[in-house]
Design a protein around this motif. Structure first.
Motif, PDB file in Angstrom:
ATOM      1  N   GLY A 136       0.813  -1.208   0.000  1.00 58.28           N
ATOM      2  CA  GLY A 136       0.000   0.000   0.000  1.00 58.28           C
ATOM      3  C   GLY A 136       0.846   1.256   0.000  1.00 58.28           C
ATOM      4  N   ALA A 137       1.890   1.275  -0.849  1.00 63.58           N
ATOM      5  CA  ALA A 137       2.790   2.429  -0.935  1.00 63.58           C
ATOM      6  C   ALA A 137       2.376   3.314  -2.102  1.00 63.58           C
ATOM      7  N   PHE A 138       2.006   4.551  -1.812  1.00 63.55           N
ATOM      8  CA  PHE A 138       1.625   5.490  -2.867  1.00 63.55           C
ATOM      9  C   PHE A 138       2.871   6.155  -3.430  1.00 63.55           C
ATOM     10  N   VAL A 139       2.997   6.119  -4.765  1.00 65.81           N
ATOM     11  CA  VAL A 139       4.125   6.732  -5.468  1.00 65.81           C
ATOM     12  C   VAL A 139       3.599   7.971  -6.183  1.00 65.81           C
ATOM     13  N   PRO A 140       3.818   9.164  -5.636  1.00 70.11           N
ATOM     14  CA  PRO A 140       3.206  10.371  -6.208  1.00 70.11           C
ATOM     15  C   PRO A 140       3.728  10.726  -7.592  1.00 70.11           C
ATOM     16  N   THR A 141       4.966  10.379  -7.897  1.00 72.13           N
ATOM     17  CA  THR A 141       5.540  10.753  -9.194  1.00 72.13           C
ATOM     18  C   THR A 141       4.876  10.022 -10.352  1.00 72.13           C
ATOM     19  N   THR A 142       4.312   8.858 -10.080  1.00 71.94           N
ATOM     20  CA  THR A 142       3.666   8.075 -11.137  1.00 71.94           C
ATOM     21  C   THR A 142       2.179   7.838 -10.867  1.00 71.94           C
ATOM     22  N   ASN A 143       1.680   8.355  -9.733  1.00 76.66           N
ATOM     23  CA  ASN A 143       0.281   8.195  -9.343  1.00 76.66           C
ATOM     24  C   ASN A 143      -0.115   6.718  -9.294  1.00 76.66           C
ATOM     25  N   GLU A 144       0.698   5.953  -8.583  1.00 70.68           N
ATOM     26  CA  GLU A 144       0.479   4.513  -8.463  1.00 70.68           C
ATOM     27  C   GLU A 144       0.505   4.094  -6.998  1.00 70.68           C
ATOM     28  N   VAL A 145      -0.120   2.962  -6.727  1.00 73.31           N
ATOM     29  CA  VAL A 145       0.002   2.298  -5.435  1.00 73.31           C
ATOM     30  C   VAL A 145       0.654   0.943  -5.658  1.00 73.31           C
ATOM     31  N   TRP A 146       1.744   0.698  -4.942  1.00 77.14           N
ATOM     32  CA  TRP A 146       2.444  -0.580  -5.019  1.00 77.14           C
ATOM     33  C   TRP A 146       1.973  -1.486  -3.888  1.00 77.14           C
ATOM     34  N   PHE A 147       1.886  -2.784  -4.186  1.00 81.69           N
ATOM     35  CA  PHE A 147       1.466  -3.737  -3.164  1.00 81.69           C
ATOM     36  C   PHE A 147       2.102  -5.092  -3.428  1.00 81.69           C
ATOM     37  N   THR A 148       2.041  -5.958  -2.423  1.00 82.48           N
ATOM     38  CA  THR A 148       2.708  -7.253  -2.497  1.00 82.48           C
ATOM     39  C   THR A 148       1.716  -8.384  -2.259  1.00 82.48           C
ATOM     40  N   ALA A 149       2.093  -9.567  -2.730  1.00 76.46           N
ATOM     41  CA  ALA A 149       1.251 -10.752  -2.581  1.00 76.46           C
ATOM     42  C   ALA A 149       1.523 -11.436  -1.249  1.00 76.46           C
ATOM     43  N   ASN A 150       0.575 -12.245  -0.818  1.00 78.33           N
ATOM     44  CA  ASN A 150       0.780 -13.077   0.362  1.00 78.33           C
ATOM     45  C   ASN A 150       1.743 -14.201   0.008  1.00 78.33           C
ATOM     46  N   GLN A 151       2.701 -14.496   0.884  1.00 77.30           N
ATOM     47  CA  GLN A 151       3.640 -15.586   0.618  1.00 77.30           C
ATOM     48  C   GLN A 151       2.985 -16.949   0.785  1.00 77.30           C
ATOM     49  N   LEU A 152       1.804 -16.993   1.369  1.00 78.21           N
ATOM     50  CA  LEU A 152       1.063 -18.248   1.487  1.00 78.21           C
ATOM     51  C   LEU A 152      -0.020 -18.278   0.415  1.00 78.21           C
ATOM     52  N   PRO A 153      -0.273 -19.378  -0.270  1.00 73.70           N
ATOM     53  CA  PRO A 153       0.298 -20.701  -0.016  1.00 73.70           C
ATOM     54  C   PRO A 153       1.663 -20.940  -0.660  1.00 73.70           C
TER      55      PRO A 153
END
Length: 361
Positions: free
Chosen positions: A84-101
């Motif tokens: 849930g990281a907002f990147v203002p220079t590109t107007n994007e939100v970065w996110f990651t997947a669950n390591q499970l399963p």
């Protein structure tokens, strides 16, 4: 709020259910008129997507909250779990997947103009990514590592997608599995990175035996000094500062199916050296564990929990809940992003966008 703290006798609620599913053991014809009234109110709330405990929360979401689905995957693909990281220079939100399963290196981004989602090809790739935050033109991503590679934190250039290692060791001892990260620039006249490092990788059988305790660290981005600053939590997880950088919030999240785990968000003051002091309980989750934390410009604390996103004022009073049960199969919201008047909800196999009535961050 009286319904949350005073019910007729013989009520029961399973811990993994939301408050709305509190029920009464006695048969309906044996309930008092007060219990009937309480039961009716609870039944109605079970159909809701939001639960409000205050006019402030009502004002935030509006009379007819606008929420829309951005993306959906099969339940077996929890691609939107953390970050849930907002990147203002590109107007994007970065996110990651669950390591499970399945352990993975999946980091994605959603463009807030087009709502297009892209799986990123970060090089070198980041093993078991988790929490993320944006600071000074880079996206910092927590790597939980694996049996052979230490956990650490990496900075990624959002344009080139090239990553570089920032920290993975304290005097030659391997970090465990960094979970979440935040930054300050007002404290002590320097730029600091703060992160939680629980033993989650080892606890979930994908990391090596711990060499360090479950600590919260402060990393000096100028001198590279890494310093443990909180050492008495069980599983430090989410971490955030208020915008004035005077209060630090950290969630402690050792789960237990019997309700005996730690489900706290603690608040800390800071001393003149920029170190956490005066720990006190800010909030306790009534469903699941408190995970990701965001603090808006009014000092409200938003927390991803077992029943959705809980919103509290700066004193810890619960204002309302964005319920997760209609947003994903598990109902658990681990993290999210707040961008102006938008809440980007990372709902495991789905991503949603909630529009608030006003900009809060």
């Amino acid at each position: 709020m009286s319904l949350t703290s005073r019910l007729e006798s013989n009520f029961i609620r399973e811990y993994n259910e939301t408050f709305s599913f509190t029920d009464f053991i006695s048969p309906s014809n044996a309930l008092s008129s007060c219990a009937h009234s309480q039961q009716a109110e609870l039944f109605v709330s079970r159909m809701a997507s939001f639960i409000s405990y205050s006019s402030e929360f009502n004002s935030l979401i509006g009379y007819k909250p606008e929420i829309k689905l951005i993306a959906s995957r099969p339940v077996s693909v929890p691609f939107a779990h953390e970050g849930g990281a907002f990147v203002p220079t590109t107007n994007e939100v970065w996110f990651t997947a669950n390591q499970l399963p399945i352990q993975n290196t999946n980091v994605s981004r959603v463009n807030l103009e087009t709502n297009q989602i892209e799986l990123l090809s970060i090089q070198p790739s980041i093993i078991t990514p988790n929490g993320a935050n944006y600071f000074d033109d880079s996206v910092y991503i927590c790597s939980q590592g694996n049996q052979t590679t230490s956990g650490g934190i990496y900075a990624v250039n959002p344009t080139t997608l090239v990553s570089r290692l920032v920290v993975n060791s304290w005097f030659g001892l391997r970090l465990n599995s960094p979970n979440d990260v935040t930054f300050t620039r007002k404290i002590g006249g320097g730029k600091y990175m703060w992160f939680t490092d629980p033993q989650v990788a080892y606890m979930q059988d994908f990391g090596s035996s711990p060499q360090l305790g479950s600590y919260v660290y402060r990393f000096d981005l100028t001198t590279s000094e890494l310093r443990p600053v909180i050492t008495d939590l069980v599983v430090p997880n989410g971490i955030a500062f208020d915008l004035n950088e005077t209060t630090l919030y950290v969630s402690d999240t050792a789960p237990s199916s019997y309700g005996h785990g730690t489900f706290m968000v603690y608040a800390y003051d800071l001393n003149k050296h920029g170190l956490p002091i005066n720990r006190h309980v800010f909030s306790v989750s009534s469903a699941g564990i408190p995970d990701g934390i965001k603090v808006d410009k009014m000092g409200r604390v938003w927390t991803g929990e077992g029943d959705g996103i809980n919103v509290r004022d700066h004193h810890g009073t619960l204002l309302g809940v964005i319920l997760g049960r209609d947003l994903c199969q598990s109902g658990v919201i681990s993290n999210f992003a707040i961008v102006g008047n938008l809440v980007i909800i990372l709902a495991q196999e789905k991503v949603w966008q909630l529009k608030l009535t006003t900009s809060v961050l």
